[in-house]
Write an enzyme that holds these catalytic residues in place. Sequence first.
Site, short mmCIF file in Angstrom:
data_model
loop_
_atom_site.label_atom_id
_atom_site.label_comp_id
_atom_site.label_asym_id
_atom_site.label_seq_id
_atom_site.Cartn_x
_atom_site.Cartn_y
_atom_site.Cartn_z
N GLU A 136 0.79 -1.24 0.00
CA GLU A 136 0.00 0.00 0.00
C GLU A 136 0.82 1.29 0.00
OE1 GLU A 136 -3.92 -1.38 2.42
OE2 GLU A 136 -2.15 -0.96 3.61
C1 TNX Z 1 -4.69 -3.85 4.95
S1 TNX Z 1 -2.91 -6.16 4.65
C2 TNX Z 1 -3.40 -3.56 5.35
C3 TNX Z 1 -3.15 -3.08 6.71
C4 TNX Z 1 -4.43 -2.86 7.46
C5 TNX Z 1 -5.39 -4.00 7.19
C6 TNX Z 1 -6.64 -3.92 7.98
C7 TNX Z 1 -1.94 -5.11 4.32
C8 TNX Z 1 -0.74 -5.56 3.72
N1 TNX Z 1 -2.27 -3.84 4.59
O1 TNX Z 1 -2.38 -1.89 6.69
O2 TNX Z 1 -4.12 -2.81 8.81
O3 TNX Z 1 -5.70 -4.01 5.83
O4 TNX Z 1 -7.44 -5.04 7.78
#
Ligand code: TNX
Length: 500
Positions: A313
Amino acid sequence: MSAPGAAARPDVLPLVPAPRRAVATPGDPLHLGAATRVVAAGGAAAVGPLVAGRLGARLGREVPVRADDDGRPGAVVLRLVPGPAADGGTDAGGPPGAYRVTVDGARAVVEAADADGLRHGAATLDQLVVRTPDGGAGLRRAEVADAPRFGWRGLHLDVARHFHDAATVRAVLDVAWSLRLNRLHLHLTDDQGWRIEVPSRPRLTEVSGATAVDGDPGGFFTVADLAAIQAYGAERGITVVPEIDLPGHVNAALHAYPELTPDGAGVPPYTGIEVGFSRLHADVPATAAFVRDVLADVAAMTEGPYLHVGGDEALTLGADEYARLVAMVAEEVCRAGKTLVGWQEVARARLAPGSLVQVWDDREDLSAVADAARRGARVILSPARRTYLDQKPHAGFPVGLDWAGTVELRDAYEWEPADVVPGLPPAAVAGVEAALWTETIRTRDEVLTMLLPRLAAVAEVAWSEPGRRSWPDFAARVAALAPTWDEAGLPWYRSPQVDW
Ligand code: TNX
């Protein structure tokens, strides 16, 4: 408190994950009491204290460990035996960790080819403890021959959004051991806080150790804390995998070290839960030294072979700069002699063969993951709809998120890891990992309630062959196991999908 599920279902052996072979043999349980002792010599001696400690806790009395076997009844014998015979003829030929457990009227014997197999056998033995009508305890008579399907059976715990202390981590490690998991992935850094002391960069914890979601109390692990957590895990056959999330999810780092921002002015602390905005800058001079210092220090304090570097992300980074930054990170991991683990986004960068890519969002196009696997990467499956235990089990649940939908017990159970990534060669599947993010999870009890019973479902997907898995059978076994959670003071979610 203790609905005697196990006693009420004498026909069901409460073994989770499902072993390859398990039969209840006739006869009263092997009495546990004054004559109970653990017998462990040679390489098995390392596992003696774990078994004695756990039996002692169940019995409320000290259980001694001896090196010699005098043949008297009441011994719990741990033994390393060479070769495939250790798994009782299942001849698994798969990852290490096979074991055999035999309980008869005189003694219990745990055999394995390696210490981790003994540790898994010890977890099975623990699930065979039963309360007897006289108020005492015994071990059900049984013959179990077992081996894991996948070598990576993990649990991820986010201690960055909300800090969860060493006592909670130990409780989580106990639960993970009991379900024969072998990895604890600690998400140590994120926008909202930095939770691991880095000796070369003290401001990370001095400044950003104190922050957390919603302005809640922070906290962090010192180098000594992490060492103690790793030792506790190692005693249970669990390798700790620390994660330093780079090049996104770095607001806490930018706040502590303003020179990481292009204008050198730094950023304010962040206590919200939206993601994707923060990033390192490949062309800011301080970035490379920061990456090197942090990863070298964390690698030096990591016992296991793996370093998780996040990679998820980084939504404000262009593809080229993202790839440059991941390459910078990968080079430091390699220099430190560790194996890189990263979230699925890192599949777009160049990775050393043997690197591990962790799939989390299977709504995305995963062809880059399959491509990376063809170039030698291996894949950990954490599809959010199945394994994200921070997602609410049902809509009205008081804590948890729901961006991936709700994840009920049966959702966590009924899925096949080899089917998640289209075109993935089956041999590239390293294993399965559940994830507990903690934006909304503040307390030990909330952590445990989100884990139980759903972690048992994911653990069975990770351990048991597809042919051994069936929902009705799992539901009966998990119901028979739940009273042991009550006995241990572990809160758990009474899923309406199971007749508890
Ligand atoms: C996605 S999973 C994210 C996290 C969040 C999560 C909450 C991932 C690699 N990134 O930053 O905490 O969703 O469900």
